[in-house]
Design a protein around this motif. Structure first.
Motif, PDB file in Angstrom:
ATOM      1  N   TRP A 275       1.005  -1.226   0.005  1.00 40.83           N
ATOM      2  CA  TRP A 275       0.075   0.079  -0.283  1.00 40.83           C
ATOM      3  C   TRP A 275       0.570   1.039  -0.028  1.00 40.83           C
ATOM      4  N   ASP A 276       0.496   2.465  -0.540  1.00 39.76           N
ATOM      5  CA  ASP A 276       1.045   3.549  -1.019  1.00 39.76           C
ATOM      6  C   ASP A 276       0.380   4.707  -1.590  1.00 39.76           C
ATOM      7  N   VAL A 277       0.532   5.360   0.227  1.00 38.04           N
ATOM      8  CA  VAL A 277      -0.477   6.653   0.294  1.00 38.04           C
ATOM      9  C   VAL A 277      -0.271   7.747  -0.638  1.00 38.04           C
ATOM     10  N   ASP A 278       1.237   7.416  -1.119  1.00 40.17           N
ATOM     11  CA  ASP A 278       1.851   8.465  -2.230  1.00 40.17           C
ATOM     12  C   ASP A 278       1.127   8.365  -3.723  1.00 40.17           C
ATOM     13  N   ASN A 279       0.879   7.750  -4.014  1.00 35.86           N
ATOM     14  CA  ASN A 279       0.091   7.000  -4.820  1.00 35.86           C
ATOM     15  C   ASN A 279      -1.357   6.241  -5.118  1.00 35.86           C
TER      16      ASN A 279
ATOM     17  N   ASN B 276     -13.265   0.571 -13.462  1.00 38.55           N
ATOM     18  CA  ASN B 276     -13.123   0.508 -12.230  1.00 38.55           C
ATOM     19  C   ASN B 276     -13.431   0.169 -10.908  1.00 38.55           C
ATOM     20  N   ILE B 277     -13.551  -0.243  -9.990  1.00 35.93           N
ATOM     21  CA  ILE B 277     -14.408  -0.568  -8.993  1.00 35.93           C
ATOM     22  C   ILE B 277     -13.889   0.808  -7.966  1.00 35.93           C
ATOM     23  N   ILE B 278     -12.782   0.798  -8.019  1.00 36.58           N
ATOM     24  CA  ILE B 278     -12.171   2.106  -6.787  1.00 36.58           C
ATOM     25  C   ILE B 278     -11.149   2.481  -7.012  1.00 36.58           C
ATOM     26  N   LYS B 279     -10.643   3.847  -6.873  1.00 43.33           N
ATOM     27  CA  LYS B 279     -10.263   4.451  -7.696  1.00 43.33           C
ATOM     28  C   LYS B 279      -9.189   5.393  -6.443  1.00 43.33           C
ATOM     29  N   ASP B 280      -8.261   6.048  -5.959  1.00 43.25           N
ATOM     30  CA  ASP B 280      -8.149   6.435  -4.309  1.00 43.25           C
ATOM     31  C   ASP B 280      -6.835   7.031  -4.631  1.00 43.25           C
ATOM     32  N   GLN B 281      -7.309   8.935  -4.886  1.00 44.07           N
ATOM     33  CA  GLN B 281      -5.851   9.460  -5.088  1.00 44.07           C
ATOM     34  C   GLN B 281      -5.468  10.494  -3.736  1.00 44.07           C
ATOM     35  N   THR B 282      -6.108  10.004  -2.832  1.00 43.13           N
ATOM     36  CA  THR B 282      -5.760  10.368  -1.231  1.00 43.13           C
ATOM     37  C   THR B 282      -4.905   9.930  -0.881  1.00 43.13           C
ATOM     38  N   GLN B 283      -4.629  10.813   0.661  1.00 36.99           N
ATOM     39  CA  GLN B 283      -3.459   9.273   1.290  1.00 36.99           C
ATOM     40  C   GLN B 283      -4.314   8.328   2.512  1.00 36.99           C
ATOM     41  N   SER B 284      -5.720   8.306   2.458  1.00 37.06           N
ATOM     42  CA  SER B 284      -6.258   7.156   2.776  1.00 37.06           C
ATOM     43  C   SER B 284      -5.271   6.070   3.366  1.00 37.06           C
TER      44      SER B 284
ATOM     45  N   LYS C  21     -21.082 -12.283  -5.266  1.00 34.07           N
ATOM     46  CA  LYS C  21     -22.265 -12.704  -6.428  1.00 34.07           C
ATOM     47  C   LYS C  21     -22.234 -13.092  -7.560  1.00 34.07           C
ATOM     48  N   PRO C  22     -22.919 -14.252  -8.095  1.00 28.16           N
ATOM     49  CA  PRO C  22     -22.260 -15.019  -9.833  1.00 28.16           C
ATOM     50  C   PRO C  22     -21.790 -13.893 -10.057  1.00 28.16           C
ATOM     51  N   GLN C  23     -22.056 -12.922 -10.411  1.00 24.97           N
ATOM     52  CA  GLN C  23     -21.339 -11.814 -11.712  1.00 24.97           C
ATOM     53  C   GLN C  23     -19.751 -10.905 -10.691  1.00 24.97           C
ATOM     54  N   ASP C  24     -19.464 -11.190  -9.346  1.00 23.74           N
ATOM     55  CA  ASP C  24     -18.613 -10.774  -9.410  1.00 23.74           C
ATOM     56  C   ASP C  24     -16.882 -11.996  -9.318  1.00 23.74           C
ATOM     57  N   SER C  25     -17.814 -12.874 -10.649  1.00 21.49           N
ATOM     58  CA  SER C  25     -17.058 -14.117 -11.113  1.00 21.49           C
ATOM     59  C   SER C  25     -16.259 -13.344 -12.181  1.00 21.49           C
ATOM     60  N   ALA C  26     -15.075 -13.204 -11.922  1.00 18.43           N
ATOM     61  CA  ALA C  26     -14.251 -12.154 -13.307  1.00 18.43           C
ATOM     62  C   ALA C  26     -12.931 -11.758 -13.043  1.00 18.43           C
ATOM     63  N   VAL C  27     -11.789 -11.479 -14.077  1.00 21.92           N
ATOM     64  CA  VAL C  27     -10.567 -11.459 -13.711  1.00 21.92           C
ATOM     65  C   VAL C  27     -10.493  -9.852 -13.350  1.00 21.92           C
ATOM     66  N   TYR C  28      -9.709  -9.107 -11.656  1.00 20.00           N
ATOM     67  CA  TYR C  28      -9.525  -8.129 -11.126  1.00 20.00           C
ATOM     68  C   TYR C  28      -8.421  -7.729 -11.502  1.00 20.00           C
ATOM     69  N   ARG C  29      -8.304  -6.665 -11.754  1.00 13.89           N
ATOM     70  CA  ARG C  29      -7.219  -5.886 -11.296  1.00 13.89           C
ATOM     71  C   ARG C  29      -6.273  -4.978 -10.499  1.00 13.89           C
ATOM     72  N   PHE C  30      -5.251  -5.399  -9.602  1.00 17.95           N
ATOM     73  CA  PHE C  30      -5.450  -4.617  -8.362  1.00 17.95           C
ATOM     74  C   PHE C  30      -3.808  -4.013  -9.021  1.00 17.95           C
ATOM     75  N   GLY C  31      -3.485  -2.591  -8.740  1.00 15.88           N
ATOM     76  CA  GLY C  31      -2.264  -1.651  -8.563  1.00 15.88           C
ATOM     77  C   GLY C  31      -2.492  -0.586  -7.742  1.00 15.88           C
ATOM     78  N   VAL C  32      -1.168  -0.054  -7.828  1.00 23.14           N
ATOM     79  CA  VAL C  32      -0.598   1.036  -6.981  1.00 23.14           C
ATOM     80  C   VAL C  32       0.805   2.040  -8.006  1.00 23.14           C
ATOM     81  N   GLY C  33      -0.223   3.179  -8.721  1.00 24.87           N
ATOM     82  CA  GLY C  33       0.858   4.109  -9.488  1.00 24.87           C
ATOM     83  C   GLY C  33       1.014   3.418 -10.653  1.00 24.87           C
ATOM     84  N   ASN C  34       1.795   3.807 -11.169  1.00 25.09           N
ATOM     85  CA  ASN C  34       1.614   3.298 -13.036  1.00 25.09           C
ATOM     86  C   ASN C  34       2.581   1.941 -12.775  1.00 25.09           C
TER      87      ASN C  34
END
Length: 1484
Positions: free
Chosen positions: A1094-1098, A1112-1120, A1146-1159
């Motif tokens: 986790w990197d609050v600066d990114n 996007n499901i969640i995208k956050d640029q704050t320092q939270s 739920k059944p529709q949650d079956s998918a490929v998810y991407r999790f990332g920090v910065g670029n």
């Protein structure tokens, strides 16, 4: 009749609710003691916390806090959150007037009223102060009142409110670590022993018992123990002591020492400067050589006996008790005088108690550094250490010291004493019983000069100036030779903070030659140089000695000690002048030095004078007619001809410089040490060159006196000669073309050969131009390969660094940098500082035109010329791309040229293209080498070596170079013949994304971005829209799909950068065999750890892969540290790992998810949601305090053999494993939790005994999965455990804010207010009809109303309703109250106020009496008024009778339950039946 009975029940219930509860919490404590209360409330930093005292005028605040603090103090009262988050109160120094009713509350919600009664007992008043010493045993006793005789006694540390130890059975000693406790019930006191006392043991201890009244628990303390832990040290009257308080000196913090007195700790020294030593009279506080806080106290006096505190900043401090003893043997300073070369003897008497201890002689260097010189060993045995010897005559309590062959350095302050360190915990110190001031002199006929009146101050600072007072010395004598040089060591320390000077004694006085008041370490004046050598000694170099230099010289530092030395310059035809020698790299240099007759039998020394300051002894002669060898240097002294000769074989560049031929003189008188040089040799090491000499700067050879000191800093042309002016004509070149060594032409140019005395010194720096490149530094690379060069230069960010290519027009710059960067790039060339600070160059993709001579340089100083030859070999060059999969084995091969067959092969990892890391290398032929997961084998028959990397990891990806290491005489380099780009992937079905246009720049900088470009972990990098369906079809069957061949400049630039940039773009894949796969269950939950930080600066994000892209499901640029979106939560766990929680799958949650920090790096994870009838949903369980809660979790068949885990999800973020199953059919127990897995029915069950409020919350039933590339918890069942107390209070109307219908509801469960024991206030919608409906229920649920805030119909219902505790109809745990309003607010005085304000706490009556005023205000049908009044009184009388019986029975049960003591913080709550139970139709 039944109707009448029912009406009476309702009437009495209403009367009871108006009058309040009939039970109270009484707390009994003792005057002079303390109490810690647990009012059964949770601390909430987001709400006001308060303590108030009930008085006639209202509840008067004691403490009220609206901040986010976890601790608030007001006088003797402290209100704080304990480690479990409970509202806790400490009251100290109790007195009778503290007796009162106190209210403790949080916000406008729940509060507790407690009646505190302070009793008096002669056993218990006051604070008892105990002193203990480090490493010893502390003992104290606590007397107690008679009523506590049979109770367990507790010892509590007030610092952290932790119970240290408590008593058990009668007359039995209890032991816990270093603490023991014993209760003597006959004499009513218990005693405590603390063995091996440490500093942490100091502080306040409370002696008491644990009590539990209804829902309020408390410790009643009857005695307070103040334990002071100090070190103990002993000194002697008029002696000295050095203390080491075990603290680190910190110049950035205040350092202090103070003396404990009645008025407080009185400062002796307090310093806020950055000094390393501070003095105040006889006291000195300083940092020793190890950086330890050290204190020296001299001339000890009786009044010095005291406790001292030593501290740094506001942090930890040390207390030490000093006892000054009087002994006739000891104290005072003994002054001794000794002469150079003789023997000094002195004696030290010591006290009787030190007879058997080892005695030590200590030298106090500058009164700061304690240096042990020698110490005694066995009895009656003389000990020897160099020139020092010591003998202890125990019969007379005296030890004696001899110092033979006394030198000047022996002078100073000596301390006779002992070193004391009793044990690991105790204070370390030196106790000195005698001081010896030894003064070393030479007899002299020279009159001492008149001292400055400031030399011997009479103030307190005198204690520290003894050794610096000027002593009139005799002159040392030195002899040198005309035309030679001399280096003098006047036995003084260089001090940049004081004036340094040298002057020449003449009739008129001492005439200054050099005087310097700056902080310089080197000062020059003509032929004289005064400087600090590497040991910090005052050193003087005089060159080109002349007869008139014969004189007496004075050398001094400040107004302190100085040295007078008489120099005699002799004339001898053998000596003087500079011999200039030239040698070539790799050959042998030979030179000779003649010497005077009087030095025939002396050892001869060859000295290298680096920068004219650092004297380095190279070699010296031994026996006559014997050749001595030291490495590549040899020396032979031919005494028959008074000449010694020197050979240097295999000459290197470092051999160049100034050599001095001389002798080292240190006579027995030892008045002065010096080198006398009779010959100087200037050795110049060159390489032959065809490059024309360059034109020199006119500033190269200045004619001033400073010329003497510029030899080594003038630019030296390493292979091509220095620049010279245009007077070097064609005629001159023709004239000297056949000479091996070409001297500069004889011209009157002042810049070349000045006519002053500086000629010999300056001309050395101008190397001759050469016409051959036989000795050029040669390196060899391979076409399309790479090379790393180390030109033997230091990187210097304060100077220009450059590399240029020699061409006909001159040296054409490739890179030139004047910034402070450590790395500079230009196309295929990179110039940088390696980890050792060496100038390093990397050239990649070598081409034929790269063959050339290159110059590498720093500033205007020394540079290096290197000739690079690029060879062509079919075996070599280019980049080989290898793909490997996580956990498998990667294999690749590197072919090499035939000429490298017998060389050791190396595999290099090039991290960031700068850090060269050798991974593994070959050794013997046909032998496989193994290093961790890497192995290498060289098949010389096929000129190929192969590498295997087992159990491949992500970190293994990157650029590897296959090559050899070359260490030539004058240049080191790696020659790489093959590059391997290893890409570590997981297979993926995800379509490649569109890339950023900035991902793969086409400029030359592309070469250096490989390892910093974002790497797609499982799905590849983003690529442009040209990746079409046709392209996918074309490559669908390939295991590894390369990027399509298109002219897009962002994908495959047509320049030379292609090979470098494309490496960073992982190919898209069409298979998901290796995708990170996780499995969850429908309506269950899952916690994912994608192996990212986790990197609050990114920016942190999670998105779902769809046809249109990654949504996007969640995208956050704050320092939270936590972000929520509906059922998804993305946060940092306690270890700082990127963590994701998804609930209600739920059944529709079956998918490929991407999790990332910065670029940067991201992770792709495929989630599959499975459906199983066993699983999903929330199961709500209710439990009561003190009882046992039981619940079961069914699980899917495929998890039958897995270990099952019970997880507590604190605040929906912190995953805490409570308990887990191990062996089959085996019950596991952990504290109050037990678990059993019945695999026959696919169900595991959990029991929680003795339920507490803290047990309430959300539990998850699941399993832990640790796959190779992803970690996760898969939960198949959620358990919402609600812990209640039974209550008769009507349910309140919920606040509309309690159960939000938005997505945020999922995360508010644990923060919703819980109605405690008295219930919250409710509105008028609780009707008689509702009461009738629920009158027989044990637990009354909230009424069924259509309010959307109570039972929302959306998916959030299950999550929100959890936060709304059900109101109960039992008052088993109600508390007694004084009925006073919470505050003197006028809005609280009316009888109706309690029922109309939803946030105001309910008013309660006092002493168990129903309010008679209520009867007057109640009216039910005029004809029944009389009947109700009479019946009401009868019912009240019967109710009180039943209550008295209940209380008597409860008291007996409580006493019975408490005899075992058990858990002092357990929940043995007292319960009382419902009020209406006494009205049952079956009772009389």
């Amino acid at each position: 009749m039944k109707t009448l009975q029912l009406k009476m029940k309702i009437f009495i219930s209403i009367l009871y609710l108006i009058s309040g509860p009939v039970c109270c919490s009484d707390v009994f404590v003792y005057s002079g003691g303390s109490v810690i209360l647990f009012p059964d409330l949770m601390w909430d930093v987001n709400n006001t916390k308060y303590i108030c005292r009930m008085e006639q005028t209202g509840c008067r605040n004691v403490i009220k806090d609206q901040t986010n603090s976890k601790s608030v103090t007001s006088g003797r009262f402290k209100m704080y959150s304990n480690v479990d988050g409970e509202f806790t109160v400490l009251i100290r120094e109790l007195n009778p007037q503290d007796s009162a009713v106190y209210r403790f509350g949080v916000g406008n919600e729940k509060y507790k009223d407690i009646k505190l009664t302070v009793q008096s007992d002669s056993c218990c008043e006051g604070i008892k102060r105990i002193k203990a010493y480090l490493g010893e045993t502390a003992t104290f006793k606590c007397s107690y009142p008679d009523e506590f005789k049979t109770n367990n006694k507790y010892l509590t540390n007030l610092n952290n409110q932790n119970t240290i130890i408590y008593t058990g059975k009668e007359a039995q000693k209890e032991q816990k670590d270093r603490f023991s406790i014993f209760d003597d019930r006959r004499s009513k006191f218990f005693s405590v022993n603390i063995s091996d006392v440490t500093e942490d043991d100091g502080g306040v201890y409370l002696c008491g018992v644990w009590k539990k009244e209804t829902s309020v628990g408390y410790y009643s303390y009857f005695r307070e123990i103040q334990l002071q832990v100090t070190g103990q040290v002993f000194g002697y009257l008029a002696g000295s002591i050095t203390l080491l308080p075990n603290l680190q000196w910190d110049v950035n913090n205040t350092r202090y020492m103070c003396k404990m007195e009645q008025s407080g700790c009185v400062n002796i020294i307090k310093d806020q400067t950055q000094s390393n030593a501070v003095t105040s009279g006889r006291f000195k506080m300083y940092s020793n050589t190890a950086g330890n806080f050290t204190v020296l106290i001299r001339e000890l006096k009786p009044q010095d006996s005291a406790v001292y505190r030593f501290g740094v900043g506001n942090g930890k401090h040390k207390d030490i008790e000093l006892t000054v003893q009087n002994d006739s043997c000891c104290g005072g300073i003994g002054k001794m005088k000794a002469y150079l070369g003789e023997t000094a003897t002195f004696k030290c008497s010591y006290p009787e108690e030190l007879k058997t201890k080892n005695k030590r002689l200590i030298n106090l260097d500058n009164r700061n550094n304690v240096s042990p010189i020698i110490y005694t060993g066995k009895e009656a045995q003389k000990e020897q250490n160099g020139r020092f010897s010591i003998f202890d005559d125990r019969s007379s309590n005296v030890f004696s010291v001899n110092i033979s062959d006394v030198t000047e350095d022996d002078g100073g302050l000596y301390l006779c004493g002992v070193w004391v360190w009793k044990n690991e915990k105790s204070v370390r110190y030196y106790s000195y019983f005698r001081e010896i001031q030894l003064q070393v002199n030479e007899k002299s006929t020279v009159l001492p000069e008149t001292p400055s009146t400031t030399t011997e101050p009479t103030t307190a600072s005198t204690y520290w100036t003894t050794s610096t007072a000027p002593v009139a010395e005799t002159t040392g004598q030195v002899f040198a030779y005309s035309g030679g040089s001399v280096i003098l060591f006047p036995t003084l320390q260089w001090d940049v903070n004081n004036t340094r000077y040298m002057c020449k004694m003449e009739q008129s006085g001492c005439v200054n030659i050099i005087k310097d008041q700056t902080q310089s370490k080197s000062v020059t004046s003509g032929r004289f140089k005064m400087y600090s050598n590497t040991a910090g000694n005052f050193t003087v170099l005089i060159r080109e000695l002349k007869p008139q230099d014969s004189a007496v010289y004075r050398f001094g530092v400040g107004n302190g000690k100085h040295k007078d030395i008489e120099l005699t310059v002799q004339n001898d035809s053998c000596c003087g002048g500079i011999g200039k020698m030239k040698a070539y790299l790799g050959e042998t240099a030979t030179f000779k030095c003649s010497y005077p007759e009087e030095l025939k039998t002396n050892y001869k020394y060859l000295i290298n004078l680096n920068n004219q300051t650092i004297v380095k002894e190279i070699i010296y002669t031994g026996k006559e007619a014997q050749k001595e060898q030291n490495g590549r240097f040899s020396i032979f002294d031919d005494r028959s001809s008074n000449v010694f000769s020197v050979n240097i074989s295999d000459v290197t560049e470092d051999d160049g410089g100034l050599y001095l031929c001389g002798v080292w003189v240190w006579k027995n008188e030892k008045s002065v040490r010096y080198y006398s040089y009779f010959r100087e040799i200037q050795l110049q090491v060159n390489e032959k060159s065809t490059v024309l000499p360059e034109t020199p700067s006119t500033t190269t050879e200045p004619t001033t006196a400073s010329t003497y000191w510029t030899t080594s800093t003038a630019p030296v042309a390493e292979t091509t000669g220095k620049k010279h002016s245009a007077w070097v004509t064609t005629a001159w070149l023709l004239k000297h073309s056949k000479e091996k060594t070409t001297a500069l032409p004889e011209t009157p140019s002042t810049t070349m050969e000045p006519t002053t005395a500086t000629t010999d010194w300056a001309i050395i720096a101008a190397p001759a131009a050469e016409t051959s490149d036989d000795h050029l530094r040669q390196v060899f690379g391979y076409l399309a390969g790479s090379i790393t060069l180390l030109p033997n230069l230091q990187w210097d960010v304060d100077n220009t660094r450059y590399m240029c290519k020699m061409e006909q027009s001159g040296c054409v710059n490739i890179i030139k940098d004047q910034t402070q960067s450590n790395a500079v790039t230009s196309g295929r060339f990179k110039m940088y500082s390696n980890t050792a600070g060496n100038f390093t160059v990397l050239i990649r993709e070598l081409k034929p035109q790269d063959s050339a001579v290159y110059r590498f340089g720093v500033g205007n100083g020394k540079h290096k010329d290197i000739k690079l030859t690029v060879q062509n070999d079919s075996c070599c060059g280019g980049i080989k791309r290898i793909k490997a999969y996580l956990g498998e084995t990667a294999t690749f091969k590197c072919s090499y040229p035939d000429e490298l067959k017998t060389n050791s092969k190396r595999l290099i990892n090039l991290n960031n293209q700068t850090i060269v890391k050798v991974i593994i290398y070959t050794e013997k032929e046909a032998q496989k080498e193994q290093k961790d997961r890497f192995s290498i084998f060289d098949d010389r028959s096929s000129n190929v070596f192969s590498v295997n990397i087992s159990d491949v990891r992500e970190d293994d990806g990157g650029l590897y170079l296959c090559g050899v290491w070359k260490n030539e005489k004058s240049v080191r380099y790696y020659s790489y013949f093959r590059e391997i780009q290893l890409q570590v992937n997981e297979k993926s079905t995800v379509l490649p994304e569109t890339p950023s246009t900035t991902t793969e720049p086409t400029t030359a900088s592309t070469y250096w971005t490989t390892s910093t470009a974002p790497v797609a972990e499982t799905t590849g990098k983003k690529h442009s829209a040209r990746v079409t369906t046709a392209w996918l079809l074309k490559h669908s069957k390939e295991k590894t799909t390369a990027l399509p061949e298109t002219p897009s400049t962002t994908m495959e630039p047509t320049t030379a950068t292609t090979d470098w940039a494309i490496i960073a773009a992982p190919a898209a894949e069409t298979s998901d065999d290796h995708l990170r796969q996780v499995f969850g269950y429908l309506a269950g939950s899952i916690t994912l750890l994608p192996n990212l930080q986790w990197d609050v600066d990114n920016t942190r994000y999670m998105c779902k892969m769809e046809q249109s892209g990654c949504v996007n499901i969640i995208k956050d640029q704050t320092q939270s540290n936590a972000v929520t979106s509906g059922r998804f939560k993305m946060y940092s766990n306690t270890a700082g790992n990127f963590t994701v929680l998804i609930r209600e799958l739920k059944p529709q949650d079956s998918a490929v998810y991407r999790f990332g920090v910065g670029n940067g790096k991201h992770k792709d994870i495929k989630l599959t949601v499975q459906n199983d009838s066993c699983c999903g949903g929330i199961k709500r369980i209710k439990a009561y305090l003190g009882e046992t809660a039981t619940f079961k979790c069914s699980y899917p068949e495929e998890l039958k053999t897995n270990s099952k885990r019970l997880i507590n999800l604190n605040n929906q973020t912190i995953v805490k494993v409570i308990i887990y199953t191990e062996k089959e059919a085996q019950k596991e127990q952990k504290d109050r939790f037990s678990i059993f897995d019945d695999r026959s029915s696919n169900v595991f069950s959990v029991n929680i005994s003795d339920v507490r409020e803290d047990d309430g919350g959300l539990y998850l039933c699941g399993v832990w999965k640790n796959e190779k590339s992803v970690l996760y918890y898969s939960y198949f069942r959620e358990i919402q455990l609600q812990v209640n107390e039974k209550s008769t209070v009507l349910p309140e109307t919920p606040s509309t804010t309690t159960e939000p219908t938005t997505a945020s509801t999922y995360w508010t469960t644990s923060t919703a207010p819980v109605a405690e024991t008295t219930g919250k206030k409710h509105s008028a919608w609780v009707t008689t009809a509702w009461l009738l409906k629920h009158s027989k229920e044990k637990t009354t649920a909230l009424p069924e109303t259509p309010s959307t805030t109570m039972e929302p119909t959306t998916a959030t219902t299950d999550w929100a309703i959890i936060a709304a505790p059900a109101a109960e109809t039992s008052d088993d745990h109600l508390q007694k109250s004084s009925a006073l309003p919470e505050s003197p607010s006028t809005t609280m005085t009316t009888a109706t106020a309690s029922w109309t304000a939803s946030t105001a706490p309910a008013a309660e009556t006092s002493d168990g009496h129903l309010s008679s005023s209520v009867i007057i205000t109640v009216c039910i049908c005029g004809t029944l008024i009389g009947l109700l009044l009479i019946g009401g009184l009868a019912v009240i009388y019967k109710l009180r009778y039943h209550m008295m019986l209940d209380l008597a029975s409860i008291g007996q049960k409580a006493e019975k339950n408490y005899k075992g003591d058990g858990d002092p913080r357990g929940n043995q709550y007292i319960s009382m039946g419902p009020v209406y139970r006494s009205l049952d139709s079956n009772t009389n």
